[in-house]
Design a protein around this motif. Structure first.
Motif, PDB file in Angstrom:
ATOM      1  N   CYS A 370      33.776  52.658  26.366  1.00 30.67           N
ATOM      2  CA  CYS A 370      34.584  51.445  26.284  1.00 30.67           C
ATOM      3  C   CYS A 370      35.576  51.456  27.455  1.00 30.67           C
ATOM      4  O   CYS A 370      36.206  52.479  27.730  1.00 30.67           O
ATOM      5  N   CYS A 373      39.559  51.831  25.616  1.00 29.02           N
ATOM      6  CA  CYS A 373      40.000  53.050  24.919  1.00 29.02           C
ATOM      7  C   CYS A 373      39.193  54.274  25.296  1.00 29.02           C
ATOM      8  O   CYS A 373      39.504  55.380  24.878  1.00 29.02           O
ATOM      9  N   CYS A 392      33.802  47.143  21.138  1.00 32.06           N
ATOM     10  CA  CYS A 392      34.179  48.508  20.750  1.00 32.06           C
ATOM     11  C   CYS A 392      34.696  48.524  19.317  1.00 32.06           C
ATOM     12  O   CYS A 392      35.558  47.734  18.944  1.00 32.06           O
ATOM     13  N   CYS A 395      38.708  49.814  19.494  1.00 27.40           N
ATOM     14  CA  CYS A 395      39.822  48.995  19.986  1.00 27.40           C
ATOM     15  C   CYS A 395      39.469  47.512  20.048  1.00 27.40           C
ATOM     16  O   CYS A 395      40.285  46.701  20.465  1.00 27.40           O
TER      17      CYS A 395
HETATM   18 ZN    ZN Z   1      37.499  50.700  22.855  1.00 27.12          ZN
END
Ligand code: ZN
Length: 1039
Positions: A370, A373, A392, A395
């Motif tokens: 991601c 994050c 994701c 996050c």
């Molecule tokens: Zn993420």
């Protein structure tokens, strides 16, 4: 183990909204200024794609480390955190300031004498010794009690199972099956109950934590009131007036309140039993396949024999949780005070019938992550937009799918390659790491093992040096190797030492090994590069030659003094020079008293026991060893210490480096080859052959709303998120505490991803990823149903064992009891059906928590008895900090197996019985083991034919003392017992020395302290007393 020192363990309790109850509790988590990125703005996470890489070592040896950032300054408050509540852990400050550098300041008078001699090693050896006075070995001492008893884990019952209900003083009411009217117990508030007020007790429940001991924080001056509990002498962990061996289960001066005449014992069978809980879970789930496809599913107990099929969540062998349903809000968490934690054992061994982790190789592009994050591709990423983007799960950031990774979605919205890609369909897998995940962007060299043998008088005289050298000849043939390769890539090196160090050149081209001596231990360096770390197969002949010579070379030594820190320093320098990570195997006989950095002195003081200063017995001495830990971790140098002491060695300090580098400490008191040799060799063999990863960094990522705040393990924390481990083996676990940031959603649940970057034994850089999804609920009932007592007790043990570094033991014990009562009272108040107050109602999944908790409070580190050896207590403290759930379970509730009436033709060993004297019979024979100690107990009326079958002697009185193994006799009983013992030995991470004790013989006292349901010889309540006490606490909380 615990990195309190290094993590910011400091003092601040974290500002966790609403988690006051136990937050401060177990040594508040490190300050977490960096956590904003979880769920935060993209820019908050500025780490490069190599997010979990380690930064290169910045301080050269001898240079003081740069002061840590001010975030650790005790005056800074993070996130509105409370001001310091208890003194900073001793260790912590060390890294906050430039450590004094012993290696720098002790300028050497002369250049290090380095000699290179060939062939005549013995002669050379002579040349280097100042013939010191012959010193006699230190007197044998230390009747070290073995590790305290371990418990077995309690079981969690299936969610639908009823809570255990008991009327104290009557038969248990456990749920429907235990039909019968609840016995109204006697009022608990009789005159004899009028103990001093319990700390924190006056507050309404639930309510805000009192200013006093609400967690493992030092009560301020304001909390000065009488802290009830521990003053009640006897039973609850307080010092007893004296051993009362004859009173197991009795109620001496009990907190009383039990119904009727005090003599009327509760029926032991009426209170929850760990062996029963274990047996039931085995019955229900034993032999079955556990599929990890359901979010928040509670796995079988650690004691149950089951196999795992990875279907999208990590196997419970890798990750276990204190509860599989997190409360939605911090308020709920605070209300119930159930610790939220996950115990991660990233390298856990898998049984042969389970698939090893797949390695995913994306080539030069590396793993997909991601963007925000940095979480790794996993089953929680949701592909959208026809497969062109993914959202994701951690996050919620929407990311573009790289062109090379694009795949179409099926009608379910799932990628059509779902089942072909481990990272999409499995809970655990590995990625091949690219160069950006490597130190200095260079592929690492394979790790090395260095064997560092103390050749001082004690070790030579005991025959240990010869034993090690002989064993290494076979052991080195079995170094771990990568699957599918013919030989191990691990390089090996050899050092011997006493006050000075001897390095050996074992290059394959040599006809004879060469020795180089470094006698200036203040300025340690490695005198040779080429030929020190070699491939074993290539240098086999030279190494054999060396191993043959070492015992003879030092046979006449009179040197009894040793160094220690310079030995570790030498290992680190060797790894630095070779640009590799690895492990040091150090075999040391005594406390390092020679004049050198890290010199130690005897600071054992039994007078400190049960005083405010008792904590200093557990604190390592600061300075040299802290700096060494830091250097070791930066280099990926793991230290395993094998100690052979005959007296106090300051284990708290000597074990400091191993416990921060993913290493282990083994201890063999008064070592004798005949009785302890095999025991030690079993440990050494297990240790060398363990599966292991080096130079590791682990990061735990979570979905929005909660985060990892504190870490317990044989790890090192340079910052608040990266868990650094010089090495991590299959038995090491990190316990990670979780706290709320925000409200969690029942719908999306709570996701965790543990990513471990490490170097394999062949020098490949890999990422091991474990994913686990939990449920969230706004109903406390759901949380209680999903608790796992074994994991809870692992967390409690580690947090308490860390807390004793900073707080008086009585506070720590008190907090344990209070929190236990609080958790159970909250259940009673919010989840249980209304019933008579006299009934003790326990959540089904926690019904044996009190047994474990009581055992923990009686464990050597927490018990506060002058009869226990300080080193032993420190040793257990350090060992537990790195343990996984299986190990703490067994340690706190040992297995007691009856052998006298078993079916010798049956495959399975007999079912264990409760750890209580009441289970023993005069004509019986029992095996007890807790992963560290093992006893064969023989009743005084053991039938002669049984003794004959097992020992080949006519009666008990003919038994020789000090037997540590059974003779190999050709009869069914002997075979069966030996096979049970050897099976147990194989299963446990450590070897156990078999101790044979006869009923009523003196050594039986050692055995008795493992009967954890009974009153402890060293002070500590029986299970029954403890339960009664906790019940009283609960009642007070409810009124
Ligand atoms: Zn993420």
């Amino acid at each position: 183990m615990s990195q309190q020192g290094y993590v910011a363990a400091p003092p601040y309790s974290q500002a966790q909204p609403g988690m006051g109850g136990y937050q401060g509790g177990f040594g508040a988590g490190p300050a977490q200024p960096l956590y904003g990125h979880y769920g935060g703005q993209p820019q908050a996470f500025t780490a490069p794609p190599t997010g979990i890489m380690k930064s290169p070592v910045s301080s050269a040896a001898g240079m003081p480390p740069p002061p840590l950032s001010s975030q650790y300054s005790p005056n800074i408050q993070q996130n509105g955190a409370h001001p310091q509540r208890y003194p900073a852990p001793p260790a912590s400050s060390a890294y906050g300031q430039p450590a004094p550098s012993p290696y720098n300041s002790m300028a050497s008078q002369a250049p290090p004498p380095t000699q290179q001699l060939t062939n005549q090693m013995s002669a050379m050896n002579m040349g280097n010794y100042a013939p010191g006075p012959m010193q006699s070995p230190p007197p044998p001492a230390m009747g070290q009690p073995p590790m305290p008893p371990g418990p077995q884990s309690p079981l969690m019952s299936p969610p639908q199972s009823p809570p255990a209900t008991m009327a104290m003083g009557g038969p248990p009411m456990a749920g429907p099956s235990m039909a019968g009217p609840p016995m109204a117990g006697p009022p608990m508030a009789g005159p004899q109950m009028a103990g001093p007020p319990m700390a924190g007790m006056g507050r309404p429940f639930p309510g805000p934590p009192p200013p006093g001991p609400g967690g493992f924080q030092q009560p301020g001056p304001g909390a000065a009131g009488p802290l009830g509990y521990q003053q009640q002498a006897g039973p609850f962990g307080g010092p007893m007036t004296g051993p009362q061996p004859g009173m197991p289960g009795g109620f001496p001066g009990a907190p009383g309140g039990l119904a009727g005449p005090p003599q009327k014992k509760l029926d032991a069978d009426s209170i929850p039993s760990i062996t029963q809980v274990i047996g039931e879970d085995q019955e229900r789930q034993g032999g079955q396949v556990y599929s990890t496809n359901v979010r928040g599913q509670v796995p079988p107990l650690v004691t149950t024999d089951f196999s795992v099929q990875d279907q999208g969540n990590a196997s419970p062998r890798f990750m276990r949780c204190t509860t599989y349903t997190l409360p939605c809000t911090a308020d709920l968490a605070k209300q119930c005070q159930v610790p939220l934690a996950t115990i991660v054992k990233p390298f856990a061994s898998l049984p042969k019938n389970e698939t090893p982790l797949y390695v995913v190789n994306h080539g030069e592009t590396g793993p997909i992550r991601c963007n925000r994050c940095k979480a790794y591709m996993c089953p929680y990423m949701q592909f959208i937009d026809g497969g062109r983007r993914f959202q994701c799960g951690f996050c919620n950031c929407v990311n573009e799918v790289p062109v090379h990774y694009f795949q179409h979605l099926d009608h379910m919205g799932r990628r059509v390659d779902f089942y072909e890609r481990p990272e999409l369909s499995l809970g655990s897998y590995e990625f091949a790491a690219t160069l950006e995940y490597c130190k200095n962007n260079k592929t690492p060299n394979p790790p090395a093992y260095i064997f560092m043998i103390d050749v001082s008088y004690n070790n030579i005289k005991s025959g240990l040096v010869k034993l090690i050298c002989e064993e290494l000849k076979t052991l080195l043939e079995n170094l771990p190797r990568e699957e599918g390769t013919e030989s191990s890539a691990i390089k090996v090196g050899f050092v011997t030492y006493n006050k000075i160090l001897h390095f050996y050149n074992v290059k394959s081209a040599l006809a004879q090994p060469q020795m180089m001596v470094v006698s200036d231990t203040a300025e340690m360096f490695v005198p040779l590069l080429d030929g020190f770390l070699v491939n074993y197969q290539e240098s086999r002949a030279v190494i054999f030659n060396l191993l043959d010579q070492i015992p003879d070379m030092f046979a006449d030594t009179s040197e009894s003094e040793t160094v220690f820190a310079p030995v570790i320093q030498a290992g680190v320098e060797a790894f630095k020079a070779a640009e590799c990570s690895g492990k040091l195997f150090i075999f040391q006989s005594s406390m390092p008293t020679a004049d050198a950095p890290g010199k130690l002195k005897n600071r054992d003081d039994k007078k400190l026991v049960n005083t405010e200063k008792e904590k200093t017995l557990f604190q390592p001495q600061k300075g040299v060893y802290e700096q060494l830990s830091k250097e070791c971790v930066a280099q990926g140098c793991c230290v395993d210490l094998f100690l052979f002491p005959s007296q106090y060695v300051d284990l708290a300090t000597m074990g400091d480096v191993p416990s921060h580098t993913g290493g282990s400490v083994y201890k063999y008191n008064n070592f004798q080859v005949e009785t302890d040799g095999e025991h030690f060799l079993r440990d050494l063999r297990k240790d060398i052959q363990k599966s292991i990863g080096f130079d590791a960094v682990m990061r735990v990522r979570t979905s929005t709303g909660f985060r990892a705040t504190d870490f317990f393990g044989a790890v090192y924390m340079n910052n608040t998120t990266d868990i650094e481990m010089a090495a991590v083996d299959c038995d090491k676990a990190v316990t990670v505490e979780l706290k709320h940031d925000d409200t969690l959603s029942e719908e999306s649940g709570a996701l965790m991803q543990c990513a471990l970057l490490y170097t394999t034994i062949s020098g490949q850089r890999r990422l091991r990823v474990h994913n686990l999804s939990l449920n969230c609920s706004s109903q406390l009932m759901e949380l209680y149903k999903s608790c796992e007592t074994d994991s809870l007790i692992n967390f409690f043990a580690k947090s308490a064992y860390r807390a004793i570094l900073n707080q008086p033991l009585k506070n720590v014990r008190e907090i344990l009891v209070n929190q236990t009562a609080h958790m159970l009272a909250c259940y009673r108040k919010n989840c249980a059906n209304p019933s008579a107050a006299s009934q003790l109602i326990l959540p089904s999944a926690m019904k044996v928590l009190p047994v474990y908790m009581n055992s923990l409070m009686k464990s050597a580190p927490l018990v506060g008895s002058t009869e226990l050896s300080t080193d032993e207590r420190a040793h257990q403290r350090l060992s537990v900090m790195a343990m996984g759930v299986e190990d703490t379970q067994l340690l706190l509730y040992p297995r007691l197996i009856p052998l006298h009436n078993m079916d010798t033709s049956s495959e399975a060993p007999p079912a264990p019985v409760r750890c209580s004297e009441e289970g023993l019979t005069d004509a019986g024979m029992f095996l007890l083991e807790n992963g560290h100690s093992m006893f064969l107990w023989l009743g005084q009326a053991s039938p002669p034919d049984l003794i004959q079958s097992l020992f080949n002697v006519p009666s008990l009185s003919h038994l020789q003392g000090h037997m540590s193994s059974l003779p190999e006799l050709d009869n069914p009983l002997s075979k069966k017992v030996r096979s049970i013992i050897s099976e147990v030995q194989d299963k446990r991470p450590n070897s156990m020395k078999l101790q044979i004790v006869r009923q009523r013989d003196k050594p039986e006292m050692l055995f008795r302290q493992f009967l954890v349901e009974d009153k402890s010889l060293h002070g500590g309540a029986s299970y029954m007393d403890f339960l009664t006490y906790v019940h009283r606490e609960i009642r007070q909380l409810l009124t």
